[in-house]
Enzyme design. Structure first.
Site, PDB file in Angstrom:
ATOM      1  N   SER A  83       0.793  -1.240   0.000  1.00 31.80           N
ATOM      2  CA  SER A  83       0.000   0.000   0.000  1.00 31.80           C
ATOM      3  C   SER A  83       0.819   1.282   0.000  1.00 31.80           C
ATOM      4  O   SER A  83       0.270   2.348  -0.262  1.00 31.80           O
ATOM      5  CB  SER A  83      -0.898   0.027   1.231  1.00 31.80           C
ATOM      6  N   LYS A  86       0.648   3.450  -2.941  1.00 35.22           N
ATOM      7  CA  LYS A  86      -0.507   4.332  -3.180  1.00 35.22           C
ATOM      8  C   LYS A  86      -0.118   5.803  -3.011  1.00 35.22           C
ATOM      9  O   LYS A  86      -0.620   6.681  -3.716  1.00 35.22           O
ATOM     10  CB  LYS A  86      -1.637   4.001  -2.197  1.00 35.22           C
ATOM     11  N   TYR A 209      -2.483  -2.329 -10.701  1.00 36.40           N
ATOM     12  CA  TYR A 209      -2.437  -2.026  -9.266  1.00 36.40           C
ATOM     13  C   TYR A 209      -1.677  -3.119  -8.495  1.00 36.40           C
ATOM     14  O   TYR A 209      -0.862  -2.831  -7.614  1.00 36.40           O
ATOM     15  CB  TYR A 209      -3.880  -1.877  -8.734  1.00 36.40           C
ATOM     16  N   TYR A 261      -4.300   3.551   7.703  1.00 37.75           N
ATOM     17  CA  TYR A 261      -5.525   2.757   7.830  1.00 37.75           C
ATOM     18  C   TYR A 261      -6.512   3.460   8.770  1.00 37.75           C
ATOM     19  O   TYR A 261      -6.516   4.687   8.871  1.00 37.75           O
ATOM     20  CB  TYR A 261      -5.200   1.320   8.267  1.00 37.75           C
ATOM     21  N   VAL A 279       0.965  -3.639   4.183  1.00 38.43           N
ATOM     22  CA  VAL A 279       0.802  -4.915   4.884  1.00 38.43           C
ATOM     23  C   VAL A 279       2.048  -5.793   4.889  1.00 38.43           C
ATOM     24  O   VAL A 279       2.091  -6.781   5.614  1.00 38.43           O
ATOM     25  CB  VAL A 279      -0.380  -5.750   4.330  1.00 38.43           C
TER      26      VAL A 279
HETATM   27  N1  GLU Z   1      -1.808  -5.217  -2.374  1.00 41.60           N
HETATM   28  C1  GLU Z   1      -2.497  -5.163  -1.115  1.00 41.60           C
HETATM   29  C2  GLU Z   1      -3.999  -5.219  -1.351  1.00 41.60           C
HETATM   30  O1  GLU Z   1      -4.473  -4.618  -2.245  1.00 41.60           O
HETATM   31  C3  GLU Z   1      -2.088  -3.926  -0.398  1.00 41.60           C
HETATM   32  C4  GLU Z   1      -2.655  -3.859   0.967  1.00 41.60           C
HETATM   33  C5  GLU Z   1      -1.935  -2.928   1.908  1.00 41.60           C
HETATM   34  O2  GLU Z   1      -0.696  -2.864   1.946  1.00 41.60           O
HETATM   35  O3  GLU Z   1      -2.680  -2.236   2.622  1.00 41.60           O
HETATM   36  O4  GLU Z   1      -4.721  -5.886  -0.657  1.00 41.60           O
END
Ligand code: GLU
Length: 339
Positions: A83, A86, A209, A261, A279
């Site tokens: 994530s 992002k 993604y 989060y 994560v």
């Molecule tokens: N690739 C993970 C997903 O889309 C990223 C989740 C994360 O790091 O929050 O579930």
């Protein structure tokens, strides 16, 4: 949607100095020693390949805006960015389409719900809400320049590599594992499409993604990537401009509100810095005008944030004077009214 008439006012910046280099290095070492023995947290396993991570790994890295790098522990161990990507894809898209369009199309408010929530989408009439939850991140990836999924993927990889100052490689094992198990993200993309909120083919965008999440970085890379956002968009190690100063400001504001989060508020309360976690156990925390911390330790708390990483950031934010909300009374102006 909040509207402002101040967009034409020139943006002035608040900066400050970090302590002397030797003090920064000493405090990084102290943070590592303090938390290396911390045993709380659980390694993520909903993507099968992530479950193989060694829970003992712990690396800390700090890059200053003058390019000075400090590191301790497993700061050179590669892991998939997940994530945290992002944040940097948001910056690239902001650079491409601008502040107002990102606000309008994706949104910048916290959902208060988990990052992969489908309910959040339904409750908000299909608005992805912000670029840090999966729905908003998938919608943001779709806005990357390129006429095909392949071109968008190249733009993501090339853009994130400029933030890191080196070409980032893909973790093929993580990509294969996540691709075989990401039914929820495919469902989110289909739902976005049903609301007319996703440009392009949903399966192809989810693939781009998933690739972006599978790029390999180290804690050292995260510190350099974050320091680029702390340095008005110029990578302090390569000297290359990656995005504009306005884009850094916009990206950091979204990270402050939504980067950690559903505990983003608690993070801001304790640490006072824009940050993003993932994560696989990474965190990047940015001190505008000063530098950035990159941390890596796989065991996570219930919200998905690295336990050792959070503890180290809380310690370093205090010890290095990074909290954006901290101030002390002016020593001269207020003197007359104090004993
Ligand atoms: N690739 C993970 C997903 O889309 C990223 C989740 C994360 O790091 O929050 O579930």
């Amino acid at each position: 949607m909040f509207e402002t008439d101040a967009l034409d006012v020139p943006q002035r910046a608040l900066t400050g100095d970090l302590p002397a280099e030797s003090r920064v290095a000493g405090l990084l070492l102290e943070a590592h020693e303090r938390y290396a023995g911390e045993q709380a947290g659980v390694v993520a396993d909903y993507i099968p390949a992530l479950a193989e991570a060694d829970p003992a790994l712990f690396g800390l890295s700090l890059t200053e805006v003058d390019g000075t790098v400090h590191r301790v522990g497993d700061s050179e161990v590669p892991f998939s960015i997940q994530s945290i990507s992002k944040a940097f894809v948001l910056a690239l898209v902001c650079e491409e389409i601008g502040h107002e369009e990102v606000h309008r199309i994706v949104g910048v408010n916290n959902t208060g719900l988990p990052f992969s929530s489908v309910i959040a989408l339904e409750l908000n009439h299909g608005s992805p809400m912000n670029p840090m939850v999966n729905a908003g991140a998938i919608a943001t990836t779709a806005l990357m320049p390129g006429d095909s999924a392949e071109e968008k993927w190249e733009a993501v990889r090339e853009g994130l590599s400029r933030f890191a100052g080196r070409r980032l490689e893909l973790d093929e094992r993580v990509l294969a594992s996540e691709s075989a198990s990401n039914h929820r993200n495919q469902g989110i993309a289909d739902l976005l499409t049903s609301y007319g909120r996703l440009l392009g083919d949903p399966a192809e965008i989810v693939d781009v993604y998933t690739r972006q999440c599978s790029l390999l970085v180290t804690a050292d890379d995260l510190a350099v990537m974050g320091a680029t956002l702390a340095d008005g968009g110029v990578n302090p190690v390569t000297g290359q401009r990656v995005v504009s100063a306005e884009v850094c400001r916009d990206t950091l504001s979204v990270l402050a509100a939504c980067g950690m989060y559903e505990t983003s508020g608690e993070w801001l309360f304790e640490i006072g810095l824009p940050a993003k976690s993932g994560v696989s156990g990474g965190i990047v925390a940015i001190a505008p005008g000063k530098g950035a911390l990159g941390t890596f330790s796989p065991p996570l708390d219930a919200a998905g944030n690295s336990v050792r990483g959070q503890r180290a950031c809380a310690f370093l934010s205090r010890a290095l004077g990074l909290n954006l909300f901290a101030s002390l009374p002016h020593p001269v102006k207020g003197a007359a009214t104090r004993e």
